[in-house]
Design an enzyme around this catalytic site. Structure first.
Site, mmCIF file in Angstrom:
data_model
loop_
_atom_site.group_PDB
_atom_site.id
_atom_site.type_symbol
_atom_site.label_atom_id
_atom_site.label_comp_id
_atom_site.label_asym_id
_atom_site.label_seq_id
_atom_site.Cartn_x
_atom_site.Cartn_y
_atom_site.Cartn_z
ATOM 1 N N LYS A 1 8.535 -9.437 -19.445
ATOM 2 C CA LYS A 1 8.018 -8.164 -18.938
ATOM 3 C C LYS A 1 8.046 -7.073 -20.016
ATOM 4 C CE LYS A 1 9.245 -9.162 -14.138
ATOM 5 N NZ LYS A 1 9.923 -8.618 -12.940
ATOM 6 N N TYR B 1 1.017 -9.036 -7.857
ATOM 7 C CA TYR B 1 2.149 -8.736 -6.968
ATOM 8 C C TYR B 1 1.690 -8.353 -5.566
ATOM 9 C CZ TYR B 1 5.704 -8.940 -10.676
ATOM 10 O OH TYR B 1 6.582 -9.362 -11.649
ATOM 11 N N PHE C 1 9.095 -0.471 -3.229
ATOM 12 C CA PHE C 1 9.147 -0.426 -4.690
ATOM 13 C C PHE C 1 7.810 -0.791 -5.347
ATOM 14 C CE2 PHE C 1 10.811 -4.614 -3.351
ATOM 15 C CZ PHE C 1 9.950 -5.477 -4.036
ATOM 16 N N ARG D 1 14.262 -20.619 -12.349
ATOM 17 C CA ARG D 1 14.942 -19.559 -11.592
ATOM 18 C C ARG D 1 16.450 -19.600 -11.834
ATOM 19 N NH1 ARG D 1 11.717 -16.702 -8.274
ATOM 20 N NH2 ARG D 1 13.226 -16.231 -6.649
ATOM 21 N N THR E 1 17.365 -11.762 -9.056
ATOM 22 C CA THR E 1 16.468 -10.628 -9.332
ATOM 23 C C THR E 1 17.254 -9.402 -9.795
ATOM 24 O OG1 THR E 1 15.012 -11.443 -7.584
ATOM 25 C CG2 THR E 1 14.653 -9.181 -8.304
ATOM 26 N N ARG F 1 18.738 -12.797 -17.175
ATOM 27 C CA ARG F 1 18.812 -11.438 -16.622
ATOM 28 C C ARG F 1 20.208 -10.855 -16.785
ATOM 29 N NH1 ARG F 1 15.135 -12.911 -11.407
ATOM 30 N NH2 ARG F 1 13.122 -12.127 -12.167
ATOM 31 N N ASN G 1 13.795 -6.110 -14.981
ATOM 32 C CA ASN G 1 14.665 -7.299 -15.029
ATOM 33 C C ASN G 1 14.165 -8.357 -16.030
ATOM 34 O OD1 ASN G 1 12.497 -8.206 -13.568
ATOM 35 N ND2 ASN G 1 13.653 -8.878 -11.786
ATOM 36 N N HIS H 1 9.921 -12.602 -15.267
ATOM 37 C CA HIS H 1 9.491 -13.094 -13.950
ATOM 38 C C HIS H 1 9.472 -14.615 -13.962
ATOM 39 C CE1 HIS H 1 6.991 -13.688 -10.364
ATOM 40 N NE2 HIS H 1 6.324 -14.574 -11.084
ATOM 41 N N GLU I 1 -0.194 -18.415 -9.883
ATOM 42 C CA GLU I 1 0.181 -17.433 -10.915
ATOM 43 C C GLU I 1 -0.283 -17.881 -12.305
ATOM 44 O OE1 GLU I 1 4.099 -15.629 -8.585
ATOM 45 O OE2 GLU I 1 4.360 -16.639 -10.520
HETATM 46 P P1 CMP Z 1 9.919 -10.477 -10.000
HETATM 47 O O1 CMP Z 1 10.734 -11.706 -9.974
HETATM 48 O O2 CMP Z 1 8.858 -10.335 -11.013
HETATM 49 O O3 CMP Z 1 9.272 -10.263 -8.540
HETATM 50 C C1 CMP Z 1 9.013 -9.024 -7.982
HETATM 51 C C2 CMP Z 1 9.541 -7.890 -8.801
HETATM 52 O O4 CMP Z 1 9.715 -6.670 -8.090
HETATM 53 C C3 CMP Z 1 10.966 -8.220 -9.267
HETATM 54 O O5 CMP Z 1 10.939 -9.237 -10.224
HETATM 55 C C4 CMP Z 1 11.435 -6.869 -9.730
HETATM 56 O O6 CMP Z 1 10.887 -6.495 -10.992
HETATM 57 C C5 CMP Z 1 10.822 -5.990 -8.645
HETATM 58 N N1 CMP Z 1 11.770 -5.758 -7.517
HETATM 59 C C6 CMP Z 1 12.196 -6.653 -6.620
HETATM 60 N N2 CMP Z 1 13.044 -6.091 -5.726
HETATM 61 C C7 CMP Z 1 13.114 -4.794 -6.084
HETATM 62 C C8 CMP Z 1 13.817 -3.675 -5.551
HETATM 63 N N3 CMP Z 1 14.601 -3.793 -4.472
HETATM 64 N N4 CMP Z 1 13.676 -2.483 -6.168
HETATM 65 C C9 CMP Z 1 12.880 -2.358 -7.246
HETATM 66 N N5 CMP Z 1 12.179 -3.400 -7.811
HETATM 67 C C10 CMP Z 1 12.299 -4.593 -7.235
#
Ligand code: CMP
Length: 143
Positions: A10, A50, A58, A86, A92, A103, A113, A116, A127
């Site tokens: 990212k 997304y 968010f 994962r 996450t 992470r 984070n 992805h 994807e």
């Molecule tokens: P990703 O695994 O790319 O999938 C969705 C993304 O949304 C996640 O990583 C984070 O970057 C973001 N995300 C998920 N949950 C939250 C949250 N509670 N608050 C802010 N960002 C979030």
């Protein structure tokens, strides 16, 4: 069984010059890179990627973050790719991620984070197709 998954390094990963370190971890864990590029996502592309999160509180912040600079989508191959990737990246929320995960090592917040990973085989196929044409996936690797 699908043996591929999509990773995205990212914008925070790119900004912090962590591309090389994260790719080393991915290779050391046994993943093969099938296709890779650097792209600066548009709002439309990030919003489409997304879309499943579009009702979440968010969502707008997530799109602003994902369009804040270039990112590096990577199509990866390995047996059990989705689950193993994962495990490699961790939860996450980096404060909840296991020691040694990408992470835990590098991410700052639940939003920013670093990386992805697809959450199912079905989504991995969609994807990967979001970023790579069939030609790009077939041509760049002869193995
Ligand atoms: P990703 O695994 O790319 O999938 C969705 C993304 O949304 C996640 O990583 C984070 O970057 C973001 N995300 C998920 N949950 C939250 C949250 N509670 N608050 C802010 N960002 C979030």
């Amino acid at each position: 069984m699908n043996n591929k998954t999509l990773a995205i390094l990212k914008p925070d990963c790119v900004r912090k010059n962590l591309i090389g370190q994260v790719i080393s971890k991915i290779n050391e864990a046994g993943f093969k890179i099938k296709a890779m590029k650097m792209v600066h996502l548009t709002k439309e592309s990030a919003g489409g990627f997304y879309e499943v999160h579009k009702e979440r509180p968010f969502f707008n912040d997530l799109i602003a973050y994902m369009t804040s600079g270039p990112c590096v989508p990577i199509a990866l191959e390995k047996d059990n790719a989705v689950e193993d990737f994962r495990s490699l990246i961790g939860a996450t929320d980096p404060s909840k991620a296991a020691e040694g995960t990408i992470r835990k090592l590098y991410a700052e917040s639940i939003e920013q984070n670093i990386v992805h990973g697809s959450d199912s085989d079905e989504n991995a196929v969609k994807e990967i197709a979001h970023f790579f044409s069939r030609k790009e996936l077939l041509e760049n690797y002869s193995d």
